[in-house]
Design a protein around this motif. Structure first.
Motif: not given
Length: 70
Positions: A17-20, A25-30
């Motif tokens: 779940f944390q990996d997902d 979050l990484n995609d949103e940050l990008k």
């Protein structure tokens, strides 16, 4: 299953779940970084247009004071 196996399975589920969540979050940050870069470029272009307008005399560099009757 033993209690230890249950705990390991719970931990594995939490990690998945944390990996997902991290991936999301990484995609949103990008996406935010791309939007920010685009906005910064637009601001630069607007600044250049304003500067060009002033240099060509289209925009006054300073405003005249209002007439005395104001």
């Amino acid at each position: 299953m033993t209690e230890l196996e249950n705990r390991v399975m719970e931990l594995e589920a939490k990690v998945a779940f944390q990996d997902d969540t991290i991936e999301t979050l990484n995609d949103e940050l990008k996406a935010h970084q791309q939007r920010l870069a685009k906005m910064q470029r637009q601001i630069e272009l607007l600044g250049e247009k304003i500067k060009e307008g002033r240099e060509e005399g289209l925009m006054p560099q300073h405003q005249e004071p209002p007439p005395p009757h104001y």
